[in-house]
Each structure stands twice: as C-alpha cells, then as structure tokens.
Design a protein around this motif. Structure first.
Motif, short mmCIF file in Angstrom:
data_model
loop_
_atom_site.label_atom_id
_atom_site.label_comp_id
_atom_site.label_asym_id
_atom_site.label_seq_id
_atom_site.Cartn_x
_atom_site.Cartn_y
_atom_site.Cartn_z
N SER A 17 0.83 -1.21 0.00
CA SER A 17 0.00 0.00 0.00
C SER A 17 0.86 1.25 0.00
O SER A 17 0.52 2.25 -0.65
N LEU A 18 2.00 1.23 0.69
CA LEU A 18 2.91 2.37 0.68
C LEU A 18 3.54 2.56 -0.69
O LEU A 18 3.66 3.70 -1.18
N GLU A 47 0.84 3.94 -3.06
CA GLU A 47 0.49 5.32 -2.75
C GLU A 47 1.56 6.30 -3.21
O GLU A 47 1.26 7.29 -3.88
N HIS A 48 2.81 6.02 -2.88
CA HIS A 48 3.89 6.94 -3.26
C HIS A 48 4.25 6.80 -4.73
O HIS A 48 4.73 7.76 -5.33
N ALA A 97 1.66 8.96 -6.41
CA ALA A 97 1.93 10.37 -6.12
C ALA A 97 3.20 10.87 -6.79
O ALA A 97 3.43 12.09 -6.87
#
Length: 303
Positions: free
Chosen positions: A124-125, A128-129, A132
């Motif tokens: 998930s990290l 997400e990054h 982004a």
C-alpha cells in the motif's frame, strides 16, 4: 586696598550636553528610513518541502518528539503476545504438536499472518507513493517530527521487532528453534531497532525488511500447504526477495560510504550478517528444489 577687578564677559552655562543631544536628534530627524526588502515567498510546493526538511532536521530519530511512541510499542507487543498465546494457540487444531522438523503448526500460522499483514501494508505504501510520484523521496526521507505522517512505516518496523522478540518468548522451546534461528531473530531485532534510532532512510529500510517478509511467507505456505507448486514457488519467491533485500542493503551501504548518510558504512555490518544467514538458507532451498523437494514433502506430509 586691592585694585578692583574688571568683571569678565558673561558666560552662559555649558551647552555641550544639550548640543550633543540636539545633534543626535537632528541626525535622527534627517535620517532616511531604509526601504524594506521584501523577499518573494516560495511557491507552495517549495514551502511545503522546506517545512518537511525542517521536520527532518529537527528529528534525530523516531523517538524524538514522539510522546505516544512508547504506547505504540507496548500496544504492538501486547497485540502480538495476545494473538500468539490466546488466539492462534486456541484456534489452530493441534497447533502445539511438533512435526518432524521440530515445529508446531501454530508457529507457521503466526509467522504467515505477520508476513501477510506486513506485505499488504508495504505494498500500500509503494502504490500510494508511486501514484503520487514521490517514491524516490519517500525512500530517502528520514523519520519526520510529525508522528501522523509515517504511521504505517512505524507499524512495520515495530511489528518486525515484536514478531521476532515474541517468537523467542513463546516458541523457543521447540526443537526447530536452533542456533541459526536464534541468530536470525536476535540480529533482526537489533538491526530493526538500530534503524529506528538513527537517521536511516525510512523507505529503504522498510522495503528491506518487508521484501524479506514476503519471501518468508512462501516458506510458511509450503509448511501449511505442501505441494509441488508451493515448493517451486518457495525457491523463486524466497530467492527473489533476498536478491531485492541485498540490492537495497548494498545501495544504502554505498550511499553511506560516499558520506550521504548520517552514519558510517561499517554500521551496516549487522545487517550484512543477517543477510549472510538468509543466503545460507537460500543455498539449502535451491539445493532442495533441484532434488525435487521430495525430502521436504515427506516431512511435511508426515507432520
């Protein structure tokens, strides 16, 4: 009689102090005000970056300014002990009965649960990054002063420590918990704790540990669901995860050697010792895979 003195000229009182004051007042009166120099304010993105870097500079490690971190640590350790002693031990049938390798099935379920949760949070990290567009800065940032910004990263690090420490507390009586497992667990706890108390690149260290947890998940999958497919999957996943972790560890060590980290390159020695244990296990897994995994399958079926 003495001659009369002619009065001298009348002298006014000294005006020196008054003149000095007046000259000062005159200088103030004629002094031109200096124009105010206005510096253009940075764009919002740069301003946010400056604030983030200020937070980084003000935080030597994860413990700086985090009043709730001790509570977080206690909660994570308490949760792991509760799950292993109260939940898994009572839910898994015959979970404490040792198999031919000297392990109870409760140990496989506990480790697989931890590794699956760690993998989901780590992915998930990354997603997400990655979406982004700041994956590189996330990987290189150190611990921030704002506790809320890196909650998942902190959870992964504390969970890895809690997993190995509670293993030593709950499962050390099993015959399979030999010297290599003691070395692996102790070095894992020390390395992870060291990453928490220094200005380590958080994204890199989280990915280093999480990638190895993903590979470890394949080991427990074989123990719980033995089959030719899971044996082949174990060799591929475990080896790939250790290659990924070795690359990340080598990259951080090289950056430290160049002086781009806040610690010396030789401080990574315990992490390399931990990696040496994992590569020893890789050689055993690959040798087993080349033989068809018959020996391991017979042990798993005889459990």
């Amino acid at each position: 009689s003495p001659p009369a003195r002619h009065p001298g000229p009348l002298r006014s009182p000294s005006l020196g102090p008054l003149r000095s004051r007046c000259s000062f007042l005159d200088s103030v009166a004629v002094r031109k005000p200096r124009p105010l120099t206005r510096h253009p304010s940075p764009p919002p993105a740069e301003q946010a970056n400056e604030e983030t870097m200020a937070d980084v500079a003000g935080s030597d490690n994860i413990w700086s300014g985090h009043d709730l971190l001790a509570k977080d640590t206690a909660l994570v350790f308490g949760w792991y002990l509760f799950c292993k002693l109260a939940v898994i031990r009572n839910v898994v049938k015959d979970g404490t009965k040792p198999d031919k390798r000297g392990w109870g099935s409760e140990t496989y379920w506990a480790a697989a649960t931890h590794q699956a949760i760690t993998a989901v949070v780590w992915i998930s990290l990354l997603v997400e990054h990655g979406v982004a567009g700041d994956l590189s800065s996330w990987a290189q940032n150190t611990w921030l002063a704002d506790t809320a910004l890196q909650g998942r990263e902190r959870f992964i690090m504390l969970s890895n420590i809690a997993e190995v420490v509670t293993d030593c507390m709950v499962y050390q009586h099993y015959k399979g918990f030999g010297l290599s497992f003691w070395w692996h667990h102790v070095s894992t706890a020390l390395c992870t704790a060291a990453f928490l108390v220094c200005k380590a690149p958080v994204g890199y260290t989280v990915s280093y540990g999480s990638s190895m947890e993903v590979g470890g998940l394949s080991l427990n999958a074989v123990s719980l669901f033995p089959s030719p497919f899971t044996f082949k999957l174990r060799a591929v996943m475990y080896s790939a995860s250790r290659l990924c972790a070795t690359f990340l560890l080598g990259l951080v060590t090289y950056e430290a050697y160049l002086g781009r980290m806040s610690f010396e390159w030789w401080a990574m020695t315990p992490a390399w010792a931990l990696m040496a244990v994992n590569w020893m296990w890789i050689s055993q897994i690959i040798a087993s895979a080349l033989k068809g995994g018959k020996k391991e399958q017979s042990k798993a079926k005889g459990a």
